[in-house]
Design an enzyme around this catalytic site. Structure first.
Site, mmCIF file in Angstrom:
data_model
loop_
_atom_site.group_PDB
_atom_site.id
_atom_site.type_symbol
_atom_site.label_atom_id
_atom_site.label_comp_id
_atom_site.label_asym_id
_atom_site.label_seq_id
_atom_site.Cartn_x
_atom_site.Cartn_y
_atom_site.Cartn_z
ATOM 1 C CG ASP A 48 -2.999 3.739 -2.684
ATOM 2 O OD1 ASP A 48 -4.069 3.118 -2.631
ATOM 3 O OD2 ASP A 48 -2.524 4.362 -1.720
ATOM 4 C CD GLU A 49 -5.441 -0.795 -0.399
ATOM 5 O OE1 GLU A 49 -5.789 -1.959 -0.176
ATOM 6 O OE2 GLU A 49 -6.126 0.187 -0.103
ATOM 7 C CG ASP B 79 -1.933 1.072 1.269
ATOM 8 O OD1 ASP B 79 -1.769 2.058 0.516
ATOM 9 O OD2 ASP B 79 -2.895 0.965 2.044
HETATM 10 N N1 DCP Z 1 -8.799 8.834 -1.575
HETATM 11 C C1 DCP Z 1 -9.786 9.779 -1.835
HETATM 12 N N2 DCP Z 1 -10.787 10.017 -0.929
HETATM 13 C C2 DCP Z 1 -10.830 9.313 0.239
HETATM 14 C C3 DCP Z 1 -9.847 8.340 0.513
HETATM 15 C C4 DCP Z 1 -8.831 8.144 -0.415
HETATM 16 O O1 DCP Z 1 -9.745 10.432 -2.891
HETATM 17 N N3 DCP Z 1 -11.821 9.552 1.127
HETATM 18 C C5 DCP Z 1 -7.691 8.681 -2.539
HETATM 19 C C6 DCP Z 1 -6.548 9.561 -2.116
HETATM 20 C C7 DCP Z 1 -5.542 8.632 -1.519
HETATM 21 C C8 DCP Z 1 -5.793 7.352 -2.289
HETATM 22 O O2 DCP Z 1 -7.201 7.356 -2.590
HETATM 23 O O3 DCP Z 1 -4.212 9.130 -1.652
HETATM 24 C C9 DCP Z 1 -5.426 6.103 -1.520
HETATM 25 O O4 DCP Z 1 -6.231 6.004 -0.352
HETATM 26 P P1 DCP Z 1 -5.644 5.462 1.015
HETATM 27 O O5 DCP Z 1 -6.812 5.192 1.909
HETATM 28 O O6 DCP Z 1 -4.682 4.358 0.768
HETATM 29 O O7 DCP Z 1 -4.908 6.743 1.636
HETATM 30 P P2 DCP Z 1 -3.456 7.321 1.426
HETATM 31 O O8 DCP Z 1 -2.661 6.544 0.437
HETATM 32 O O9 DCP Z 1 -3.593 8.794 1.124
HETATM 33 O O10 DCP Z 1 -2.817 7.202 2.862
HETATM 34 P P3 DCP Z 1 -2.228 5.926 3.648
HETATM 35 O O11 DCP Z 1 -0.784 6.240 3.863
HETATM 36 O O12 DCP Z 1 -2.987 5.869 4.924
HETATM 37 O O13 DCP Z 1 -2.433 4.722 2.776
HETATM 38 CA CA CA Z 2 -2.405 4.257 0.517
#
Ligand code: DCP
Ligand code: CA
Length: 388
Positions: free
Chosen positions: A104-105, A9
């Protein structure tokens, strides 16, 4: 046989892509989602911003109040899509047993790959290194014998972490964790479990499947299995998409022909670029219109030959739009286009010189967009969208 499954992730994905492109954003509280004086929510927050209590899903205005000095960025989806493609390409080098989840996963089944990449732990280190070198991003990786435990492990070691749960240790690993760590347990289920005196996964694991079924229905049985680290879901490549679509809802309902046509052109260019990036051609184009009163219609047209060209998709969609608008004069709230009946490869009869010239043009535009983002270049037909 003991399976070895990796859950990979990317950390703070949208924000990290922005930071990789602009070094002045590194190490700072950064929020992707838009300007704080606009409606909307946080899509992604840097770990520095999270220290102030900012997280995905909260309103931008609240994020601003929590940390006024944070840098707020609109975001550029084409950039994230491009980074995601490159991320998945890196992973595909390590195993054909790859299952992307969102942008991203991904899960990767490394069972039996020791001979090539060494132990799963070494494989994970190699993946992390390539992501850092090639994308300037960090990933967190969980390794376990099943998907649900691998995912929880990667969540726990964020950011830039690596957490391996030894074979047979899965239940012990889960037992002390709060139930909210289990995927699928939202605020409501957590509250309900608290009322039953259950706060840890270990306590949940000891509840009988029957009582969980009584409280939570069929998903109660899944909770019971996951809490006991029983998860035999395979790592599976996604099924081929049957169609690709893109739609947009207008901030104000409209009947402005040139605006609708320019929007249509934009949507068709996006679909054309997507078809070309997937190496596919579409045989059917469908237009979707939602009127101000929420009545929704869709109209489809079969092309004489499958195509991946912006102009061909647009011409078909425009024909459908013109017909629909002359049929009904009502304000439009949403406009969408879908391409379907997808096939791989090229048709031989498309190789005349005018077609080739237009194809080269599409591809040249694709290259610029891949490098600088989808909206970095506008074709004349979408110009009425400027300044909207
Ligand atoms: N995303 C979005 N709206 C949300 C949640 C996520 O647009 N409510 C998008 C932005 C994030 C991406 O999806 O960058 C991936 O979601 P993640 O939940 O994996 O969050 P992040 O990658 O930002 O953070 P983490 O480090 O917790 O994985
Ligand atoms: Ca992420």
């Amino acid at each position: 046989m003991n399976r070895r499954i990796l859950h990979i992730d990317l950390d703070a994905f949208f924000v990290s892509v922005e930071q990789a492109l602009a070094s002045n954003l590194k190490g700072k509280p950064v929020v992707v989602g838009g300007r704080p004086d606009r409606r909307g929510v946080v899509a992604s927050a840097s770990y520095e911003a999270r220290n102030f209590g900012i997280k995905a899903g909260i309103p931008l205005i609240r994020a601003y109040r929590l940390c006024p000095q944070a840098i707020f960025i609109q975001g550029n989806f084409a950039q994230y899509q491009e980074a995601s493609n490159r991320f998945m390409e890196i992973m595909a080098n390590f195993s054909p047993h790859l299952e992307p989840v969102g942008l991203d996963e991904a899960y990767l089944d490394a069972t039996g790959t020791e001979g090539i990449f060494g132990h799963a732990h070494e494989l994970a280190l190699k993946i992390k290194e390539r992501i850092k070198d090639e994308l300037k991003l960090t990933a967190s990786i969980g390794i376990a014998g099943c998907k649900v435990v691998a995912k929880i492990a990667s969540d726990l070691c964020k950011p830039d972490g690596l957490c391996e749960v030894a074979p047979g240790e899965e239940r012990l690993f889960l037992a002390p964790l709060p139930v909210s760590q289990l995927p699928g347990i939202g605020k409501k289920t957590e509250q309900r479990l608290r009322e039953l005196g259950i706060t840890t996964i270990g306590q949940l694991a000891k509840m009988s499947p029957d009582s969980l079924k009584k409280y939570f229905g069929a998903s109660g049985l899944i909770l019971h299995r996951y809490a006991n680290a029983i998860d035999d879901r395979k790592v599976e490549p996604p099924a081929e998409a049957k169609s690709i679509s893109r739609e947009t809802t207008f901030t104000e309902d409209t009947l402005d022909q040139s605006f609708l046509q320019a929007t249509l052109r934009y949507l068709c260019e996006w679909l054309g670029a997507e078809l070309r990036s997937q190496g596919k051609q579409a045989k059917v184009v469908t237009l979707k219109l939602r009127y101000a009163d929420f009545e929704t219609i869709s109209r489809r047209l079969t092309l004489t030959e499958a195509s991946d060209r912006d102009e061909v998709i647009f011409t078909a969609a425009l024909q459908l739009l013109s017909r629909a608008l002359s049929w009904k004069q009502k304000l439009v709230r949403l406009l969408g286009v879908e391409v379907s009946n997808l096939m791989k490869g090229k048709q031989l009869s498309m190789l005349d010189s005018e077609t080739q010239r237009l194809e080269h043009l599409d591809r040249a535009i694709d290259r610029i967009r891949r490098k600088y983002g989808f909206t970095s270049i506008q074709t004349g037909r979408t110009l009425p969208l400027k300044g909207v």
